[in-house]
Motif scaffolding. Structure first.
Motif, PDB file in Angstrom:
ATOM      1  N   PHE A 120       0.853  -1.253   0.084  1.00  0.00           N
ATOM      2  CA  PHE A 120       0.076   0.029   0.098  1.00  0.00           C
ATOM      3  C   PHE A 120       0.645   1.288  -0.066  1.00  0.00           C
ATOM      4  CE2 PHE A 120      -2.846  -3.242   1.385  1.00  0.00           C
ATOM      5  CZ  PHE A 120      -4.072  -2.974   0.787  1.00  0.00           C
ATOM      6  N   SER A 121       2.288   1.093  -0.047  1.00  0.00           N
ATOM      7  CA  SER A 121       2.865   2.334   0.088  1.00  0.00           C
ATOM      8  C   SER A 121       3.633   2.403  -1.178  1.00  0.00           C
ATOM      9  CB  SER A 121       4.107   2.070   1.347  1.00  0.00           C
ATOM     10  OG  SER A 121       4.943   0.858   0.760  1.00  0.00           O
ATOM     11  N   GLY A 122       4.270   3.611  -1.656  1.00  0.00           N
ATOM     12  CA  GLY A 122       4.647   3.947  -2.934  1.00  0.00           C
ATOM     13  C   GLY A 122       3.675   4.555  -3.868  1.00  0.00           C
ATOM     14  N   ARG A 123       4.207   4.455  -5.239  1.00  0.00           N
ATOM     15  CA  ARG A 123       3.158   5.049  -6.209  1.00  0.00           C
ATOM     16  C   ARG A 123       2.844   3.967  -7.487  1.00  0.00           C
ATOM     17  NH1 ARG A 123       5.894  11.154  -6.654  1.00  0.00           N
ATOM     18  NH2 ARG A 123       4.466  11.262  -8.305  1.00  0.00           N
ATOM     19  N   ARG A 162      -2.079   4.320  -6.757  1.00  0.00           N
ATOM     20  CA  ARG A 162      -2.325   5.184  -7.821  1.00  0.00           C
ATOM     21  C   ARG A 162      -2.858   6.456  -7.254  1.00  0.00           C
ATOM     22  NH1 ARG A 162      -1.180   7.584 -11.150  1.00  0.00           N
ATOM     23  NH2 ARG A 162      -2.618   8.959 -12.548  1.00  0.00           N
ATOM     24  N   LEU A 163      -3.764   6.569  -6.169  1.00  0.00           N
ATOM     25  CA  LEU A 163      -3.841   7.828  -5.656  1.00  0.00           C
ATOM     26  C   LEU A 163      -2.549   8.471  -5.063  1.00  0.00           C
ATOM     27  CD1 LEU A 163      -7.116   7.166  -3.771  1.00  0.00           C
ATOM     28  CD2 LEU A 163      -7.075   8.668  -5.510  1.00  0.00           C
ATOM     29  N   HIS A 164      -1.699   7.630  -4.390  1.00  0.00           N
ATOM     30  CA  HIS A 164      -0.402   8.064  -3.874  1.00  0.00           C
ATOM     31  C   HIS A 164       0.454   9.198  -5.050  1.00  0.00           C
ATOM     32  CE1 HIS A 164       0.127   5.514  -0.268  1.00  0.00           C
ATOM     33  NE2 HIS A 164      -0.633   6.501  -0.144  1.00  0.00           N
ATOM     34  N   ASP A 165       0.297   8.206  -6.377  1.00  0.00           N
ATOM     35  CA  ASP A 165       1.096   9.021  -7.379  1.00  0.00           C
ATOM     36  C   ASP A 165       0.079  10.371  -7.836  1.00  0.00           C
ATOM     37  OD1 ASP A 165       3.106   8.612  -9.349  1.00  0.00           O
ATOM     38  OD2 ASP A 165       1.486   8.232 -10.956  1.00  0.00           O
ATOM     39  N   THR A 166      -0.819  10.621  -7.604  1.00  0.00           N
ATOM     40  CA  THR A 166      -1.415  11.972  -7.874  1.00  0.00           C
ATOM     41  C   THR A 166      -1.367  12.832  -6.584  1.00  0.00           C
ATOM     42  OG1 THR A 166      -3.735  11.164  -7.065  1.00  0.00           O
ATOM     43  CG2 THR A 166      -3.145  10.805  -9.366  1.00  0.00           C
ATOM     44  N   GLY A 167      -0.646  12.460  -5.531  1.00  0.00           N
ATOM     45  CA  GLY A 167      -0.435  13.354  -4.509  1.00  0.00           C
ATOM     46  C   GLY A 167      -1.445  13.218  -3.442  1.00  0.00           C
ATOM     47  N   ARG A 168      -2.462  12.289  -3.497  1.00  0.00           N
ATOM     48  CA  ARG A 168      -3.582  12.071  -2.490  1.00  0.00           C
ATOM     49  C   ARG A 168      -3.416  10.978  -1.697  1.00  0.00           C
ATOM     50  NH1 ARG A 168      -5.512  13.574  -7.483  1.00  0.00           N
ATOM     51  NH2 ARG A 168      -6.804  15.627  -7.330  1.00  0.00           N
ATOM     52  N   SER A 169      -4.049  11.040  -0.385  1.00  0.00           N
ATOM     53  CA  SER A 169      -3.939   9.850   0.460  1.00  0.00           C
ATOM     54  C   SER A 169      -4.712   8.822  -0.114  1.00  0.00           C
ATOM     55  CB  SER A 169      -4.447  10.418   1.731  1.00  0.00           C
ATOM     56  OG  SER A 169      -4.739   9.296   2.594  1.00  0.00           O
ATOM     57  N   GLY A 170      -4.421   7.624   0.346  1.00  0.00           N
ATOM     58  CA  GLY A 170      -5.292   6.363  -0.064  1.00  0.00           C
ATOM     59  C   GLY A 170      -6.604   6.580   0.228  1.00  0.00           C
ATOM     60  N   TRP A 171      -6.673   7.079   1.466  1.00  0.00           N
ATOM     61  CA  TRP A 171      -8.207   7.303   2.132  1.00  0.00           C
ATOM     62  C   TRP A 171      -9.103   7.708   0.947  1.00  0.00           C
ATOM     63  CZ3 TRP A 171      -9.217   4.494   5.855  1.00  0.00           C
ATOM     64  CH2 TRP A 171      -8.346   4.039   6.956  1.00  0.00           C
ATOM     65  N   TRP A 172      -8.688   8.386   0.115  1.00  0.00           N
ATOM     66  CA  TRP A 172      -9.836   9.074  -0.999  1.00  0.00           C
ATOM     67  C   TRP A 172     -10.338   7.704  -1.795  1.00  0.00           C
ATOM     68  CZ3 TRP A 172     -11.654  13.553  -1.520  1.00  0.00           C
ATOM     69  CH2 TRP A 172     -11.226  14.490  -0.799  1.00  0.00           C
ATOM     70  N   SER A 230       0.066  11.994 -13.063  1.00  0.00           N
ATOM     71  CA  SER A 230       0.848  11.927 -11.906  1.00  0.00           C
ATOM     72  C   SER A 230       1.424  13.119 -11.513  1.00  0.00           C
ATOM     73  CB  SER A 230       2.353  11.123 -12.390  1.00  0.00           C
ATOM     74  OG  SER A 230       1.757   9.625 -12.718  1.00  0.00           O
ATOM     75  N   GLN A 231       1.616  13.091 -10.085  1.00  0.00           N
ATOM     76  CA  GLN A 231       2.128  14.499  -9.790  1.00  0.00           C
ATOM     77  C   GLN A 231       3.772  14.455  -9.996  1.00  0.00           C
ATOM     78  OE1 GLN A 231       2.307  14.601  -5.360  1.00  0.00           O
ATOM     79  NE2 GLN A 231       1.840  16.948  -5.498  1.00  0.00           N
ATOM     80  N   PRO A 232       4.340  15.616 -10.485  1.00  0.00           N
ATOM     81  CA  PRO A 232       5.564  15.621 -11.241  1.00  0.00           C
ATOM     82  C   PRO A 232       6.509  15.600  -9.842  1.00  0.00           C
ATOM     83  CG  PRO A 232       4.518  17.498 -11.586  1.00  0.00           C
ATOM     84  CD  PRO A 232       3.506  16.904 -10.960  1.00  0.00           C
ATOM     85  N   GLY A 233       7.652  15.007  -9.900  1.00  0.00           N
ATOM     86  CA  GLY A 233       8.612  15.177  -8.777  1.00  0.00           C
ATOM     87  C   GLY A 233       8.145  14.269  -7.564  1.00  0.00           C
ATOM     88  N   PRO A 234       9.067  14.077  -6.435  1.00  0.00           N
ATOM     89  CA  PRO A 234       8.889  13.354  -5.547  1.00  0.00           C
ATOM     90  C   PRO A 234       7.822  13.920  -4.994  1.00  0.00           C
ATOM     91  CG  PRO A 234      11.224  14.124  -5.423  1.00  0.00           C
ATOM     92  CD  PRO A 234      10.554  14.695  -6.776  1.00  0.00           C
ATOM     93  N   ASN A 235       7.088  13.174  -4.221  1.00  0.00           N
ATOM     94  CA  ASN A 235       5.865  13.719  -3.107  1.00  0.00           C
ATOM     95  C   ASN A 235       6.130  12.845  -1.743  1.00  0.00           C
ATOM     96  OD1 ASN A 235       4.532  11.431  -3.464  1.00  0.00           O
ATOM     97  ND2 ASN A 235       3.032  12.288  -4.734  1.00  0.00           N
ATOM     98  N   LYS A 273       7.451   7.537 -12.994  1.00  0.00           N
ATOM     99  CA  LYS A 273       7.610   7.695 -14.480  1.00  0.00           C
ATOM    100  C   LYS A 273       9.342   7.886 -14.666  1.00  0.00           C
ATOM    101  CE  LYS A 273       3.552   9.573 -16.177  1.00  0.00           C
ATOM    102  NZ  LYS A 273       2.702  10.776 -16.813  1.00  0.00           N
ATOM    103  N   ASP A 274       9.913   8.662 -13.832  1.00  0.00           N
ATOM    104  CA  ASP A 274      11.234   9.191 -14.065  1.00  0.00           C
ATOM    105  C   ASP A 274      12.316   7.845 -13.528  1.00  0.00           C
ATOM    106  OD1 ASP A 274      10.245  11.447 -14.782  1.00  0.00           O
ATOM    107  OD2 ASP A 274      10.510  12.352 -13.001  1.00  0.00           O
ATOM    108  N   VAL A 275      11.803   6.783 -13.289  1.00  0.00           N
ATOM    109  CA  VAL A 275      12.698   5.637 -12.838  1.00  0.00           C
ATOM    110  C   VAL A 275      13.419   5.305 -13.824  1.00  0.00           C
ATOM    111  CG1 VAL A 275      12.860   3.275 -12.049  1.00  0.00           C
ATOM    112  CG2 VAL A 275      11.095   4.722 -10.858  1.00  0.00           C
ATOM    113  N   VAL A 276      14.666   4.986 -13.596  1.00  0.00           N
ATOM    114  CA  VAL A 276      15.877   4.747 -14.761  1.00  0.00           C
ATOM    115  C   VAL A 276      15.266   3.327 -15.327  1.00  0.00           C
ATOM    116  CG1 VAL A 276      18.192   4.020 -15.331  1.00  0.00           C
ATOM    117  CG2 VAL A 276      17.463   5.958 -13.814  1.00  0.00           C
TER     118      VAL A 276
END
Length: 128
Positions: A18-21, A75-85, A107-112, A119-122
Motif C-alpha cells: 500500500f506504500s509507494g506510487r 495510484r492515488l499516492h501517485d497523484t499526490g492524494r492519500s489512499g483514504w480518498w 502523476s504528480q511531477p517530482g517526488p511527493n 515515471k522517472d525511474v531509470v
C-alpha cells in the motif's frame, strides 16, 4: 508498462503493498484484467449454469480484493492524494465520478510524500 507487466507486478511483486506510487498504466491495465476475467467467468456461468464456476468467481473476487485496494491506493499516492480518498467511491454516483477523475489524472511531477515519481525511474519507458 504493458498489460502483462502491470498484471504481473500487481499480483506477484506488489500484492499487498500500500506504500509507494503506481502509474496510470499499472492501475488501469490491472483493472482491465479483473474486468475481463470476471466477464469471462460470468459468461461461462450463464452458458453452463455450473455452480462450480460461481464459486470460482467468488474466489477470484476475494483473491483480487487486497491487490485491487493496494494498486488503487498507490495510484492515488501517485497523484499526490492519500489512499483514504478511495472511500469517496462509497458515495453514490458523485463519489464514483470524483474517484475516476482522481485515478485517471496525471502523476504528480517530482517526488511527493509517497515516494519518487515512477515515471522517472531509470529504465522505465518514460526515460528510455
Amino acid at each position: 508498462m504493458s498489460f502483462g507487466e502491470a498484471v504481473s507486478t500487481v499480483l506477484t511483486q506488489k500484492y499487498a503493498t500500500f506504500s509507494g506510487r503506481a502509474r496510470r498504466s499499472e492501475y488501469w491495465f490491472f483493472y482491465l484484467f479483473s474486468i475481463l476475467v470476471t466477464g469471462v467467468l460470468n459468461v461461462l456461468m450463464a452458458v453452463t449454469g455450473a455452480k462450480a464456476i460461481s464459486y470460482l468467481a467468488i474466489l477470484f473476487g476475494l483473491a483480487l480484493l487486497i491487490p485491487s485496494l493496494a494498486v488503487g491506493v498507490r495510484r492515488l499516492h501517485d497523484t499526490g492524494r492519500s489512499g483514504w480518498w478511495l472511500l469517496i467511491g462509497l458515495i453514490p454516483i458523485i463519489g464514483a465520478i470524483i474517484l475516476i477523475v482522481f485515478l485517471a489524472g496525471d502523476s504528480q511531477p517530482g517526488p511527493n510524500a509517497y515516494g519518487p515519481p515512477v515515471k522517472d525511474v531509470v529504465g522505465s519507458p518514460a526515460t528510455a
